[in-house]
Design a protein around this motif. Structure first.
Motif, PDB file in Angstrom:
ATOM      1  N   GLY A 103       0.787  -1.228   0.000  1.00  0.00           N
ATOM      2  CA  GLY A 103       0.000   0.000   0.000  1.00  0.00           C
ATOM      3  C   GLY A 103       0.817   1.276   0.000  1.00  0.00           C
ATOM      4  N   ALA A 104       2.156   1.148  -0.070  1.00  0.00           N
ATOM      5  CA  ALA A 104       2.998   2.341   0.028  1.00  0.00           C
ATOM      6  C   ALA A 104       2.762   3.310  -1.121  1.00  0.00           C
ATOM      7  CB  ALA A 104       4.473   1.917   0.074  1.00  0.00           C
ATOM      8  N   TYR A 105       2.678   2.784  -2.325  1.00  0.00           N
ATOM      9  CA  TYR A 105       2.538   3.658  -3.494  1.00  0.00           C
ATOM     10  C   TYR A 105       1.266   3.385  -4.279  1.00  0.00           C
ATOM     11  CZ  TYR A 105       7.458   4.346  -2.424  1.00  0.00           C
ATOM     12  OH  TYR A 105       8.628   4.624  -1.782  1.00  0.00           O
ATOM     13  N   ALA A 106       0.502   2.373  -3.876  1.00  0.00           N
ATOM     14  CA  ALA A 106      -0.691   1.999  -4.635  1.00  0.00           C
ATOM     15  C   ALA A 106      -1.684   3.154  -4.817  1.00  0.00           C
ATOM     16  CB  ALA A 106      -1.374   0.803  -3.973  1.00  0.00           C
ATOM     17  N   PRO A 107      -2.011   3.921  -3.757  1.00  0.00           N
ATOM     18  CA  PRO A 107      -2.991   5.005  -3.955  1.00  0.00           C
ATOM     19  C   PRO A 107      -2.526   6.049  -4.961  1.00  0.00           C
ATOM     20  CG  PRO A 107      -2.685   4.542  -1.624  1.00  0.00           C
ATOM     21  CD  PRO A 107      -1.605   3.826  -2.348  1.00  0.00           C
ATOM     22  N   PHE A 108      -1.247   6.339  -4.980  1.00  0.00           N
ATOM     23  CA  PHE A 108      -0.723   7.371  -5.867  1.00  0.00           C
ATOM     24  C   PHE A 108      -0.652   6.862  -7.308  1.00  0.00           C
ATOM     25  CE2 PHE A 108       1.165   7.596  -1.642  1.00  0.00           C
ATOM     26  CZ  PHE A 108       0.703   8.830  -1.225  1.00  0.00           C
ATOM     27  N   VAL A 109      -0.288   5.595  -7.485  1.00  0.00           N
ATOM     28  CA  VAL A 109      -0.266   5.009  -8.822  1.00  0.00           C
ATOM     29  C   VAL A 109      -1.686   4.851  -9.352  1.00  0.00           C
ATOM     30  CG1 VAL A 109       0.421   2.998 -10.181  1.00  0.00           C
ATOM     31  CG2 VAL A 109       1.899   3.812  -8.339  1.00  0.00           C
ATOM     32  N   ALA A 110      -2.609   4.471  -8.467  1.00  0.00           N
ATOM     33  CA  ALA A 110      -4.009   4.318  -8.876  1.00  0.00           C
ATOM     34  C   ALA A 110      -4.577   5.636  -9.366  1.00  0.00           C
ATOM     35  CB  ALA A 110      -4.830   3.779  -7.707  1.00  0.00           C
ATOM     36  N   ALA A 111      -4.197   6.730  -8.694  1.00  0.00           N
ATOM     37  CA  ALA A 111      -4.689   8.049  -9.109  1.00  0.00           C
ATOM     38  C   ALA A 111      -4.202   8.410 -10.508  1.00  0.00           C
ATOM     39  CB  ALA A 111      -4.229   9.106  -8.107  1.00  0.00           C
ATOM     40  N   VAL A 112      -3.006   7.929 -10.851  1.00  0.00           N
ATOM     41  CA  VAL A 112      -2.463   8.188 -12.186  1.00  0.00           C
ATOM     42  C   VAL A 112      -3.135   7.311 -13.233  1.00  0.00           C
ATOM     43  CG1 VAL A 112      -0.368   8.091 -13.598  1.00  0.00           C
ATOM     44  CG2 VAL A 112      -0.249   8.934 -11.250  1.00  0.00           C
ATOM     45  N   LEU A 113      -3.456   6.062 -12.845  1.00  0.00           N
ATOM     46  CA  LEU A 113      -4.013   5.102 -13.805  1.00  0.00           C
ATOM     47  C   LEU A 113      -5.509   5.268 -14.037  1.00  0.00           C
ATOM     48  CD1 LEU A 113      -2.159   1.812 -12.761  1.00  0.00           C
ATOM     49  CD2 LEU A 113      -1.632   3.337 -14.672  1.00  0.00           C
ATOM     50  N   LEU A 114      -6.237   5.754 -13.044  1.00  0.00           N
ATOM     51  CA  LEU A 114      -7.706   5.823 -13.137  1.00  0.00           C
ATOM     52  C   LEU A 114      -8.216   6.527 -14.396  1.00  0.00           C
ATOM     53  CD1 LEU A 114      -8.885   6.358  -9.446  1.00  0.00           C
ATOM     54  CD2 LEU A 114      -9.456   4.457 -10.976  1.00  0.00           C
ATOM     55  N   PRO A 115      -7.630   7.647 -14.789  1.00  0.00           N
ATOM     56  CA  PRO A 115      -8.150   8.307 -16.007  1.00  0.00           C
ATOM     57  C   PRO A 115      -8.009   7.464 -17.266  1.00  0.00           C
ATOM     58  CG  PRO A 115      -6.805   9.814 -14.714  1.00  0.00           C
ATOM     59  CD  PRO A 115      -6.593   8.454 -14.146  1.00  0.00           C
ATOM     60  N   HIS A 116      -7.143   6.457 -17.240  1.00  0.00           N
ATOM     61  CA  HIS A 116      -6.876   5.661 -18.435  1.00  0.00           C
ATOM     62  C   HIS A 116      -7.626   4.335 -18.436  1.00  0.00           C
ATOM     63  CE1 HIS A 116      -3.620   8.492 -19.317  1.00  0.00           C
ATOM     64  NE2 HIS A 116      -3.229   8.341 -18.049  1.00  0.00           N
ATOM     65  N   PHE A 117      -8.391   4.057 -17.376  1.00  0.00           N
ATOM     66  CA  PHE A 117      -9.143   2.809 -17.291  1.00  0.00           C
ATOM     67  C   PHE A 117     -10.595   3.108 -16.955  1.00  0.00           C
ATOM     68  CE2 PHE A 117      -4.824   1.419 -16.630  1.00  0.00           C
ATOM     69  CZ  PHE A 117      -4.766   0.179 -17.236  1.00  0.00           C
ATOM     70  N   SER A 118     -11.476   2.449 -17.677  1.00  0.00           N
ATOM     71  CA  SER A 118     -12.892   2.632 -17.382  1.00  0.00           C
ATOM     72  C   SER A 118     -13.297   1.871 -16.121  1.00  0.00           C
ATOM     73  CB  SER A 118     -13.742   2.145 -18.572  1.00  0.00           C
ATOM     74  OG  SER A 118     -13.439   0.782 -18.877  1.00  0.00           O
ATOM     75  N   ASP A 119     -12.548   0.795 -15.824  1.00  0.00           N
ATOM     76  CA  ASP A 119     -12.828  -0.014 -14.651  1.00  0.00           C
ATOM     77  C   ASP A 119     -11.881   0.387 -13.517  1.00  0.00           C
ATOM     78  OD1 ASP A 119     -13.513  -1.889 -12.806  1.00  0.00           O
ATOM     79  OD2 ASP A 119     -12.742  -3.626 -13.922  1.00  0.00           O
ATOM     80  N   ALA A 120     -12.431   0.952 -12.453  1.00  0.00           N
ATOM     81  CA  ALA A 120     -11.604   1.395 -11.328  1.00  0.00           C
ATOM     82  C   ALA A 120     -10.918   0.220 -10.640  1.00  0.00           C
ATOM     83  CB  ALA A 120     -12.459   2.161 -10.321  1.00  0.00           C
ATOM     84  N   GLY A 121     -11.591  -0.948 -10.630  1.00  0.00           N
ATOM     85  CA  GLY A 121     -10.995  -2.125  -9.997  1.00  0.00           C
ATOM     86  C   GLY A 121      -9.713  -2.554 -10.675  1.00  0.00           C
ATOM     87  N   THR A 122      -9.692  -2.482 -12.007  1.00  0.00           N
ATOM     88  CA  THR A 122      -8.484  -2.851 -12.751  1.00  0.00           C
ATOM     89  C   THR A 122      -7.340  -1.915 -12.423  1.00  0.00           C
ATOM     90  OG1 THR A 122      -9.821  -3.726 -14.573  1.00  0.00           O
ATOM     91  CG2 THR A 122      -7.512  -3.208 -15.044  1.00  0.00           C
ATOM     92  N   ALA A 123      -7.630  -0.629 -12.379  1.00  0.00           N
ATOM     93  CA  ALA A 123      -6.594   0.357 -12.065  1.00  0.00           C
ATOM     94  C   ALA A 123      -6.052   0.142 -10.661  1.00  0.00           C
ATOM     95  CB  ALA A 123      -7.163   1.772 -12.199  1.00  0.00           C
ATOM     96  N   THR A 124      -6.932  -0.159  -9.713  1.00  0.00           N
ATOM     97  CA  THR A 124      -6.504  -0.394  -8.335  1.00  0.00           C
ATOM     98  C   THR A 124      -5.639  -1.634  -8.227  1.00  0.00           C
ATOM     99  OG1 THR A 124      -8.526   0.659  -7.502  1.00  0.00           O
ATOM    100  CG2 THR A 124      -7.299  -0.735  -5.976  1.00  0.00           C
ATOM    101  N   THR A 125      -6.038  -2.695  -8.938  1.00  0.00           N
ATOM    102  CA  THR A 125      -5.258  -3.929  -8.920  1.00  0.00           C
ATOM    103  C   THR A 125      -3.873  -3.725  -9.517  1.00  0.00           C
ATOM    104  OG1 THR A 125      -7.264  -5.271  -9.087  1.00  0.00           O
ATOM    105  CG2 THR A 125      -5.176  -6.328  -9.691  1.00  0.00           C
ATOM    106  N   LEU A 126      -3.811  -3.052 -10.661  1.00  0.00           N
ATOM    107  CA  LEU A 126      -2.526  -2.782 -11.301  1.00  0.00           C
ATOM    108  C   LEU A 126      -1.643  -1.913 -10.401  1.00  0.00           C
ATOM    109  CD1 LEU A 126      -3.587  -2.150 -15.014  1.00  0.00           C
ATOM    110  CD2 LEU A 126      -2.357  -4.130 -14.093  1.00  0.00           C
ATOM    111  N   ALA A 127      -2.244  -0.963  -9.721  1.00  0.00           N
ATOM    112  CA  ALA A 127      -1.484  -0.091  -8.824  1.00  0.00           C
ATOM    113  C   ALA A 127      -0.896  -0.884  -7.664  1.00  0.00           C
ATOM    114  CB  ALA A 127      -2.377   1.028  -8.307  1.00  0.00           C
TER     115      ALA A 127
END
Length: 211
Positions: free
Chosen positions: A80-104
């Protein structure tokens, strides 16, 4: 915690783990004969290293306490150290928030794990192998302090480990006796390195064969 605070925590854990890893290898690999020579020359640090080597259970237990404590903390904080920050970057590029969170989460885990493997394990151990005596002299004082601080835990773990070793019929310390085969092997290594003449090597082997 923010990104900066998470990074500081991860770096601190890497530093602690690196200290434990480099101490374990350096203290185990440091040559006793060389340390005894340094001790005779008045190097107090060499005396401390020899004291640590005489009771290997203490520093090995200290190292394992440190490594396992860091591993647990890194496991808790790492993903969880960097996941929230990476997820914030990925979310605009994915329609599915779950996928972005998993990748982060995967990215954060891989990043932290890679940093630990390289800088908390591989690099410190390779440095320790290259110059074990020099590093052992430098870490002997801090390691002795850690042993004093953790002495109650060390006493408990060592007591259990000693009972297990006794139950297996194994000694709790490394034998320091030098056999003729050891001497021949050392001189063979010297011959291969060019430090011992082949005639001298053959003479040594002949002496032990006569015995």
């Amino acid at each position: 915690m923010g990104l900066f605070e998470n990074t500081l925590v991860i770096l601190a854990l890497i530093a602690v783990s690196a200290f434990c890893a480099i101490s374990e290898i350096a203290l185990a690999a440091a040559r006793k004969l060389k340390l005894e020579q340094l001790a005779q020359d008045g190097d107090a640090r060499a005396v401390t290293v020899l004291q640590l080597q005489a009771r290997p259970g203490h520093f090995f237990t200290t190292v394992q306490i440190g490594l396992n404590a860091v591993a647990i903390l890194a496991g808790i904080l790492g993903e969880g150290a960097y996941a929230p920050f990476v997820a914030a970057v990925l979310l605009p590029h994915f329609s599915d928030a779950g996928t972005a969170t998993t990748l982060a989460s995967v990215f954060s885990f891989v990043l932290v794990t890679t940093a630990f493997i390289l800088f908390a394990d591989l690099v410190p151990k390779r440095i320790a192998i290259v110059a074990p005596e020099a590093i052992a002299l430098r870490i002997a004082g801090p390691m002795m302090l850690c042993i004093r601080v953790l002495s109650p835990l060390i006493w408990a773990f060592n007591g259990i480990a000693n009972r297990i070793m006794a139950g297996l019929g194994l000694p709790d310390s490394r034998p320091d006796d030098v056999t003729p085969a050891d001497i021949v092997a050392l001189h063979q290594a010297g011959t291969n390195a060019g430090g011992v003449a082949e005639q001298e090597q053959q003479l040594i082997e002949n002496v032990f064969e006569l015995e």
